[in-house]
Motif scaffolding. Structure first.
Motif, PDB file in Angstrom:
ATOM      1  N   PHE A  54       0.852  -1.185   0.000  1.00 45.05           N
ATOM      2  CA  PHE A  54       0.000   0.000   0.000  1.00 45.05           C
ATOM      3  C   PHE A  54       0.889   1.236   0.000  1.00 45.05           C
ATOM      4  O   PHE A  54       1.828   1.313   0.801  1.00 45.05           O
ATOM      5  N   VAL A  55       0.599   2.192  -0.859  1.00 43.62           N
ATOM      6  CA  VAL A  55       1.320   3.462  -0.819  1.00 43.62           C
ATOM      7  C   VAL A  55       0.342   4.545  -0.362  1.00 43.62           C
ATOM      8  O   VAL A  55      -0.715   4.715  -0.972  1.00 43.62           O
ATOM      9  N   VAL A  56       0.678   5.223   0.720  1.00 45.49           N
ATOM     10  CA  VAL A  56      -0.197   6.297   1.187  1.00 45.49           C
ATOM     11  C   VAL A  56       0.600   7.596   1.296  1.00 45.49           C
ATOM     12  O   VAL A  56       1.815   7.593   1.448  1.00 45.49           O
ATOM     13  N   ASP A  57      -0.138   8.668   1.203  1.00 42.70           N
ATOM     14  CA  ASP A  57       0.465   9.987   1.270  1.00 42.70           C
ATOM     15  C   ASP A  57       0.798  10.341   2.725  1.00 42.70           C
ATOM     16  O   ASP A  57       0.014  10.046   3.619  1.00 42.70           O
ATOM     17  N   VAL A  58       1.951  10.943   2.924  1.00 40.51           N
ATOM     18  CA  VAL A  58       2.353  11.330   4.278  1.00 40.51           C
ATOM     19  C   VAL A  58       2.348  12.855   4.401  1.00 40.51           C
ATOM     20  O   VAL A  58       2.976  13.552   3.617  1.00 40.51           O
ATOM     21  N   ASP A  59       1.607  13.353   5.382  1.00 43.67           N
ATOM     22  CA  ASP A  59       1.568  14.789   5.651  1.00 43.67           C
ATOM     23  C   ASP A  59       2.880  15.263   6.252  1.00 43.67           C
ATOM     24  O   ASP A  59       3.341  16.369   6.004  1.00 43.67           O
ATOM     25  N   ARG A  60       3.420  14.400   7.052  1.00 44.28           N
ATOM     26  CA  ARG A  60       4.566  14.822   7.848  1.00 44.28           C
ATOM     27  C   ARG A  60       5.342  13.597   8.290  1.00 44.28           C
ATOM     28  O   ARG A  60       4.756  12.566   8.606  1.00 44.28           O
ATOM     29  N   ILE A 113      -9.490  -1.785  -0.292  1.00 44.79           N
ATOM     30  CA  ILE A 113     -10.728  -1.932  -1.064  1.00 44.79           C
ATOM     31  C   ILE A 113     -11.074  -0.676  -1.854  1.00 44.79           C
ATOM     32  O   ILE A 113     -10.565   0.401  -1.603  1.00 44.79           O
ATOM     33  N   GLU A 114     -12.007  -0.855  -2.768  1.00 39.67           N
ATOM     34  CA  GLU A 114     -12.526   0.274  -3.526  1.00 39.67           C
ATOM     35  C   GLU A 114     -13.350   1.164  -2.592  1.00 39.67           C
ATOM     36  O   GLU A 114     -14.020   0.670  -1.679  1.00 39.67           O
ATOM     37  N   LYS A 115     -13.331   2.437  -2.921  1.00 38.37           N
ATOM     38  CA  LYS A 115     -14.027   3.450  -2.133  1.00 38.37           C
ATOM     39  C   LYS A 115     -15.491   3.100  -1.856  1.00 38.37           C
ATOM     40  O   LYS A 115     -15.990   3.311  -0.740  1.00 38.37           O
ATOM     41  N   GLU A 116     -16.163   2.533  -2.827  1.00 39.25           N
ATOM     42  CA  GLU A 116     -17.599   2.272  -2.688  1.00 39.25           C
ATOM     43  C   GLU A 116     -17.896   1.190  -1.660  1.00 39.25           C
ATOM     44  O   GLU A 116     -19.045   1.008  -1.260  1.00 39.25           O
ATOM     45  N   LYS A 117     -16.871   0.437  -1.290  1.00 40.90           N
ATOM     46  CA  LYS A 117     -17.145  -0.693  -0.399  1.00 40.90           C
ATOM     47  C   LYS A 117     -16.768  -0.426   1.050  1.00 40.90           C
ATOM     48  O   LYS A 117     -16.925  -1.297   1.906  1.00 40.90           O
ATOM     49  N   ASP A 129      -6.669   7.061   2.505  1.00 41.37           N
ATOM     50  CA  ASP A 129      -6.632   7.012   1.054  1.00 41.37           C
ATOM     51  C   ASP A 129      -5.367   6.296   0.589  1.00 41.37           C
ATOM     52  O   ASP A 129      -4.294   6.497   1.162  1.00 41.37           O
ATOM     53  N   VAL A 130      -5.500   5.476  -0.443  1.00 44.29           N
ATOM     54  CA  VAL A 130      -4.341   4.755  -0.971  1.00 44.29           C
ATOM     55  C   VAL A 130      -4.002   5.285  -2.366  1.00 44.29           C
ATOM     56  O   VAL A 130      -4.855   5.329  -3.247  1.00 44.29           O
ATOM     57  N   ASP A 131      -2.764   5.726  -2.520  1.00 44.78           N
ATOM     58  CA  ASP A 131      -2.296   6.186  -3.833  1.00 44.78           C
ATOM     59  C   ASP A 131      -2.152   5.024  -4.802  1.00 44.78           C
ATOM     60  O   ASP A 131      -2.393   5.155  -5.996  1.00 44.78           O
ATOM     61  N   ARG A 132      -1.719   3.927  -4.235  1.00 48.38           N
ATOM     62  CA  ARG A 132      -1.352   2.807  -5.092  1.00 48.38           C
ATOM     63  C   ARG A 132      -1.414   1.518  -4.284  1.00 48.38           C
ATOM     64  O   ARG A 132      -1.057   1.510  -3.110  1.00 48.38           O
ATOM     65  N   PHE A 133      -1.858   0.484  -4.945  1.00 46.70           N
ATOM     66  CA  PHE A 133      -1.993  -0.811  -4.282  1.00 46.70           C
ATOM     67  C   PHE A 133      -1.412  -1.864  -5.206  1.00 46.70           C
ATOM     68  O   PHE A 133      -1.713  -1.881  -6.394  1.00 46.70           O
ATOM     69  N   MET A 182      -9.129   3.852  -4.282  1.00 53.41           N
ATOM     70  CA  MET A 182      -8.678   2.770  -3.397  1.00 53.41           C
ATOM     71  C   MET A 182      -8.496   3.299  -1.975  1.00 53.41           C
ATOM     72  O   MET A 182      -7.925   4.374  -1.779  1.00 53.41           O
ATOM     73  N   LYS A 183      -8.975   2.546  -1.019  1.00 51.94           N
ATOM     74  CA  LYS A 183      -8.850   2.934   0.382  1.00 51.94           C
ATOM     75  C   LYS A 183      -8.198   1.794   1.174  1.00 51.94           C
ATOM     76  O   LYS A 183      -8.319   0.623   0.806  1.00 51.94           O
ATOM     77  N   LEU A 184      -7.542   2.190   2.232  1.00 51.38           N
ATOM     78  CA  LEU A 184      -6.997   1.199   3.165  1.00 51.38           C
ATOM     79  C   LEU A 184      -7.755   1.340   4.475  1.00 51.38           C
ATOM     80  O   LEU A 184      -7.800   2.420   5.070  1.00 51.38           O
ATOM     81  N   ILE A 185      -8.365   0.248   4.882  1.00 52.41           N
ATOM     82  CA  ILE A 185      -9.010   0.226   6.193  1.00 52.41           C
ATOM     83  C   ILE A 185      -8.045  -0.451   7.169  1.00 52.41           C
ATOM     84  O   ILE A 185      -7.624  -1.580   6.942  1.00 52.41           O
ATOM     85  N   ILE A 186      -7.700   0.285   8.205  1.00 57.91           N
ATOM     86  CA  ILE A 186      -6.872  -0.281   9.271  1.00 57.91           C
ATOM     87  C   ILE A 186      -7.818  -0.531  10.439  1.00 57.91           C
ATOM     88  O   ILE A 186      -8.394   0.401  10.990  1.00 57.91           O
ATOM     89  N   ALA A 187      -8.004  -1.790  10.759  1.00 55.55           N
ATOM     90  CA  ALA A 187      -8.926  -2.120  11.850  1.00 55.55           C
ATOM     91  C   ALA A 187      -8.160  -2.817  12.961  1.00 55.55           C
ATOM     92  O   ALA A 187      -7.488  -3.816  12.718  1.00 55.55           O
ATOM     93  N   ILE A 188      -8.253  -2.251  14.143  1.00 56.11           N
ATOM     94  CA  ILE A 188      -7.599  -2.879  15.294  1.00 56.11           C
ATOM     95  C   ILE A 188      -8.702  -3.497  16.143  1.00 56.11           C
ATOM     96  O   ILE A 188      -9.563  -2.797  16.671  1.00 56.11           O
TER      97      ILE A 188
END
Ligand code: NI
Ligand code: NI
Ligand code: NI
Lengths: 109, 109, 109
Positions: A99-105, C48-52, C102-106, C1-7
């Protein structure tokens, strides 16, 4: 600045981290799921400039791509009156989820 | 909403989490790399409002900054005919890697 | 594309991963904090895709929501001359912390 989150298999972690480090990338190795032999995965966090994302992903692909490997068969248990012939096993190893995500800081203290 | 991902050394985790919690921040402690004494790191996820990012980073810096520490030397093994003189060792402890990423959505259920 | 981080809590991990996988979602299970019985948490990364996003969060809520549970009391230690009466204990289980980024790239390799 981008954060690459790479989830790789434990067996590829050492060589990938070595390779990335030698090429000047700073890698933070998170915990692996551990527990059972060969079944764990390792999570790497790599903070880098946008222009280097492609290069890092290329390195991860090179080192970790999903592949088949021939493993020696486990030593058979030989009982009193029986004997088993064993064959090497073909197993799937490697693979990575990136996963590549944007970093604010980004801060290193 | 922002997510602060802080990777700190195990030895700083307890006091940092305590400090952040006392100041009203919600911290989620992920696994540490564990394994070897003093060699592990701990990952913290802190979900906060944008305006508080600076304050949280300041706290992390205060609690975790890279520093030198004098450790007592390990007790020497004393054999039959020899004896070793040991000296305290100066070691590097602490340090933190901090990523701040934007959060689209945050849920606590 | 989104990344869900669930703890989530360890005790909910198995059924949540099973449920998500059966519905076609790809889940990467990170390490848990392990260590003590029932006290660990597990981190899941779901790309996952944004819609999901809504659907996945709904599933996590269903499977992991914070709840009370009656646990049988631990078997008492019975000494020579004393006996303890034990009662079932009501404990809090479950709960989840969810970040969507938000994911730039997966990439899956
Ligand atoms: Ni593996
Ligand atoms: Ni350390
Ligand atoms: Ni729990």
């Amino acid at each position: 600045m981008k954060l690459i989150i790479a989830i790789i298999h434990d067996e590829d972690a050492l060589k990938l981290v070595k390779n990335l480090t030698e090429q000047g990338y700073r890698v933070t190795k998170l915990a692996s799921t551990g527990g059972f032999l060969r079944s764990g995965n390792t999570t790497l966090f790599i903070g880098i400039e946008k222009e280097k994302v492609d290069h890092v992903i290329e390195i991860i692909k090179d080192q970790c791509k999903s592949r088949k490997e021939i493993q020696p068969a486990p030593t058979p248990m030989i009982g009193n009156s029986s004997m088993f012939i064993t064959y090497p096993i073909e197993v799937n190893v490697g693979g990575a989820t990136i996963f590549v995500v944007d970093v604010d800081r980004f801060e290193k203290v």
